[in-house]
Design an enzyme around this catalytic site. Structure first.
Site, PDB file in Angstrom:
ATOM      1  N   SER A   1      30.825  48.108  48.891  1.00 47.58           N
ATOM      2  CA  SER A   1      29.825  48.888  48.163  1.00 47.58           C
ATOM      3  C   SER A   1      28.472  48.234  48.326  1.00 47.58           C
ATOM      4  O   SER A   1      28.365  46.995  48.368  1.00 47.58           O
ATOM      5  CB  SER A   1      30.175  48.968  46.680  1.00 47.58           C
TER       6      SER A   1
ATOM      7  N   TYR B   1      32.188  44.720  38.941  1.00 45.56           N
ATOM      8  CA  TYR B   1      32.431  45.582  40.104  1.00 45.56           C
ATOM      9  C   TYR B   1      31.691  45.034  41.321  1.00 45.56           C
ATOM     10  O   TYR B   1      32.260  44.919  42.412  1.00 45.56           O
ATOM     11  CB  TYR B   1      31.963  47.001  39.796  1.00 45.56           C
TER      12      TYR B   1
END
Length: 245
Positions: free
Chosen positions: A140, A154
């Site tokens: 990501s 995350y």
């Protein structure tokens, strides 16, 4: 380059029944690969993805929270196809809240699915991958840029994938296997819709005026899995619409 650059190749995609994963499955199959993919919940949705992909797309029930499920999925894919050429670690989850508000169960789920399951899949796949093999991790852009609060854990898990990719490049190069890490920005999926409540904040952080699509990420994965990307390894490559630049 042929019209089907992955003709004769075999692939396993973790978390391939929805969103970005389904886009990856569709593109790999369209480019000629035989594709197995895992799903954790909806068998009907997974079978629909397999049917839409056509060819020899095959859904495998496996929950990436459980090590043995991942081990079994790799073995099933390799047995079905007589080997494995491409592994795409796409399975992932995200819980967004401040570190004091996240539960340890939420944190453990991100660590287990986003990081540990990828390590397990790589370890198991190395028994089947040979010269020209490809490992592609789906990270990501938040590993590098997290412009709002609540995404620290995350982002850490996706940063771990980037570090794993860099480290393994040297281990795998002597075997003729490359490993790369794709870092998508906001992508229009049912879990993160382009018209959802968080969309305006994400668009404000982007150079483009739109979300990406699962098909665009799938095309990037297919390129990295193909013959023209043989000199790319150890890299984290952004496909993010200029997120946070």
């Amino acid at each position: 380059m042929t019209a089907r650059p992955l003709e004769g190749k075999t692939a396993l995609v973790t978390g391939g029944s929805r969103g970005v994963g389904a886009g990856i499955v569709a593109r790999l199959a369209a480019d000629g690969a035989k594709v197995a993919f895992t799903y954790a919940s909806s068998k009907d949705r997974a079978e629909a993805v397999a049917a839409a992909a056509g060819g020899d797309a095959h859904a495998i029930h496996a929950d990436s929270r459980h090590e043995q499920d991942v081990v079994s999925a790799v073995a099933q894919a390799a047995d079905r196809f007589g080997g494995l050429d491409i592994l795409v670690n796409n399975a992932g989850v995200g819980s967004f809240a401040t570190i004091t508000d996240l539960t340890m169960d939420e944190i453990d789920a991100m660590l287990t699915i986003n990081v540990r399951s990828a390590i397990v899949a790589i370890r198991e796949s190395l028994a089947h991958l040979g010269e020209g093999g490809r490992i592609i991790n789906i990270g990501s852009i938040n590993a590098d840029r997290m412009p709002f609060p609540g995404g620290s854990i995350y982002a850490m898990t996706k940063g771990a994938l980037a570090s794993l990719t860099r480290g393994l490049a040297r281990e795998l190069a002597p075997r003729g296997i490359t490993i790369t890490n794709i870092q998508p920005g906001p992508v229009d999926t049912d879990a993160n819709p382009a018209d959802g409540p968080a969309a305006s904040n994400m668009l404000a952080a982007m150079a483009t005026d739109r979300f990406g699509t699962a098909a665009e990420v799938g095309a990037f994965v297919s390129y990295l899995a193909g013959p023209d990307a043989a000199f790319i390894t150890g890299s984290s490559l952004d496909i993010d619409g200029g997120f946070g630049v």
